[in-house]
Design a protein around this motif. Structure first.
Motif, mmCIF file in Angstrom:
data_model
loop_
_atom_site.group_PDB
_atom_site.id
_atom_site.type_symbol
_atom_site.label_atom_id
_atom_site.label_comp_id
_atom_site.label_asym_id
_atom_site.label_seq_id
_atom_site.Cartn_x
_atom_site.Cartn_y
_atom_site.Cartn_z
ATOM 1 N N ILE A 1 55.089 78.466 41.658
ATOM 2 C CA ILE A 1 54.166 77.794 40.739
ATOM 3 C C ILE A 1 54.905 77.214 39.530
ATOM 4 O O ILE A 1 54.634 76.088 39.099
ATOM 5 C CB ILE A 1 53.059 78.764 40.276
ATOM 6 N N PHE A 2 55.842 77.987 39.003
ATOM 7 C CA PHE A 2 56.558 77.555 37.794
ATOM 8 C C PHE A 2 58.007 77.200 38.125
ATOM 9 O O PHE A 2 58.934 77.614 37.428
ATOM 10 C CB PHE A 2 56.513 78.664 36.741
ATOM 11 N N SER A 3 58.187 76.427 39.176
ATOM 12 C CA SER A 3 59.540 76.167 39.678
ATOM 13 C C SER A 3 60.387 75.322 38.734
ATOM 14 O O SER A 3 61.600 75.533 38.621
ATOM 15 C CB SER A 3 59.472 75.491 41.043
ATOM 16 N N LYS A 4 59.786 74.354 38.048
ATOM 17 C CA LYS A 4 60.574 73.387 37.271
ATOM 18 C C LYS A 4 61.500 74.031 36.247
ATOM 19 O O LYS A 4 62.697 73.709 36.191
ATOM 20 C CB LYS A 4 59.648 72.372 36.607
ATOM 21 N N PRO A 5 61.027 74.938 35.390
ATOM 22 C CA PRO A 5 61.951 75.521 34.406
ATOM 23 C C PRO A 5 63.034 76.395 35.019
ATOM 24 O O PRO A 5 64.075 76.637 34.384
ATOM 25 C CB PRO A 5 61.032 76.349 33.496
ATOM 26 N N PHE A 6 62.810 76.859 36.268
ATOM 27 C CA PHE A 6 63.790 77.742 36.897
ATOM 28 C C PHE A 6 64.810 76.989 37.748
ATOM 29 O O PHE A 6 65.871 77.534 38.070
ATOM 30 C CB PHE A 6 63.087 78.790 37.764
ATOM 31 N N LEU A 7 64.507 75.768 38.154
ATOM 32 C CA LEU A 7 65.396 75.020 39.041
ATOM 33 C C LEU A 7 66.822 74.898 38.506
ATOM 34 O O LEU A 7 67.780 75.014 39.291
ATOM 35 C CB LEU A 7 64.817 73.630 39.318
ATOM 36 N N PRO A 8 67.043 74.671 37.201
ATOM 37 C CA PRO A 8 68.432 74.575 36.721
ATOM 38 C C PRO A 8 69.236 75.857 36.910
ATOM 39 O O PRO A 8 70.477 75.811 36.879
ATOM 40 C CB PRO A 8 68.256 74.262 35.223
ATOM 41 N N PHE A 9 68.557 76.978 37.119
ATOM 42 C CA PHE A 9 69.253 78.250 37.245
ATOM 43 C C PHE A 9 69.484 78.661 38.696
ATOM 44 O O PHE A 9 70.104 79.700 38.945
ATOM 45 C CB PHE A 9 68.464 79.341 36.519
#
Length: 324
Positions: A29-37
């Motif tokens: 659901i909240f993939s965008k903020p985690f994608l860089p990691f």
């Protein structure tokens, strides 16, 4: 402080049944903020593997390779029995040449999942055997994966073997070797002494690995959402089949123990799906990636369910090293 740290580690162990799906849902659901990691996953794995490695010495590994039948059995289940079952299931449901069938077979022939070692350790299996199986299967994968794809579908396949081996060295080989060296130098006491620091961090990293993996596949799951419903039952059945087959197959061996059944069941049920996703999208149609994406989504929850069933109906105790 020591008691709090170990209590947190124990709480995570007991809560895997709801922590795993929670991390998956959050990652999707909240993939965008985690994608860089997401690129940090191999490093998180490396730490987790190191923590497991400091509980394993040379004698443990020598004992494993002195009795190779469990390893041979697991690889046969994973790369002979499971692919045949996947091909038969896919042929009946979708047709022998369907990309969904390709995806189901692809899931079964990729290497054993590194995360299976984590579940083996959490559930009281043999850490040394789990590590040995993952290392050996990963080393054989450049031959096994293209060969079985050629056998089933007549498709020549090559992939970044150097990249695969580099990642495996980082995630498994080097941290395990370092852990074994420290185990030997400390006489097996290092993990017990450093546990209040090592274990809580490893549990946090484990949760982050699940969350970041979910974030990494979120774009693919979204794009292929229209195909998911028709393939979900097949993937659930195939992944569950791996866990069940792995649990009962050691009955064929004379040295069968609860520890061995736990180890083989998690090893046979889990795969390196990140590699499977790369292969599916790089060499086949997007539809072939659907079973692999679904396998990523259901593999961890089913591992949690499998562990819950083991605790509930076959109450083998967790290894003491996890709590001390």
């Amino acid at each position: 402080m020591r008691k709090r740290a170990l209590a947190f580690s124990s709480w995570v162990d007991r809560g895997m049944f709801w922590i795993t799906p929670l991390m998956l849902v959050m990652g999707l659901i909240f993939s965008k903020p985690f994608l860089p990691f997401v690129p940090a996953i191999p490093y998180l794995f490396a730490y987790i593997t190191f923590v497991m490695g400091v509980g394993c010495g040379r004698e443990h590994l020598k004992h494993v390779f002195a009795r190779p039948m469990p390893i041979i059995l697991t690889l046969a289940l994973s790369h002979l029995v499971a692919p045949l079952a996947a091909f038969a299931l896919g042929s009946v449901l979708f047709g022998a040449h369907s990309p969904y069938t390709v995806g189901l077979v692809l899931f079964t022939i990729i290497p054993l999942g590194v995360s299976s070692v984590l579940w083996i350790e959490l559930s009281g299996g043999s850490l040394a055997l789990g590590l040995a199986m993952v290392l050996l299967d990963s080393a054989l994968s450049p031959i096994v994966v293209p060969g079985l794809i050629q056998l089933f579908f007549g498709t020549a396949l090559s992939f970044d073997t150097l990249g695969l081996m580099r990642d495996l060295l980082l995630m498994v080989v080097v941290p395990t070797a370092l852990g074994v060296v420290i185990y030997e130098r400390s006489g097996g006491t290092f993990k017990q002494k450093a546990g209040p620091i090592l274990l809580p961090i490893s549990k946090v990293f484990f949760m982050l690995v699940i969350l970041l993996n979910a974030a990494g596949i979120a774009p693919y799951a979204y794009e292929l959402r229209g195909d998911l419903v028709s393939v979900i039952p097949a993937v659930l059945l195939l992944v569950a089949f791996g866990y069940v087959l792995g649990y009962y197959a050691p009955l064929l061996l004379r040295q069968r123990t609860p520890e061995l059944s736990i180890t083989v069941s998690f090893a046979a049920g889990m795969r390196n799906n990140s590699l499977g996703l790369v292969l599916a999208l790089g060499y086949f149609s997007p539809q072939a990636a659907v079973p692999v994406v679904l396998a990523i989504l259901v593999q961890q929850p089913l591992a949690t369910l499998h562990q819950f069933v083991l605790r509930k109906f076959k109450p083998y105790p967790l290894k003491e090293s996890l709590h001390s």
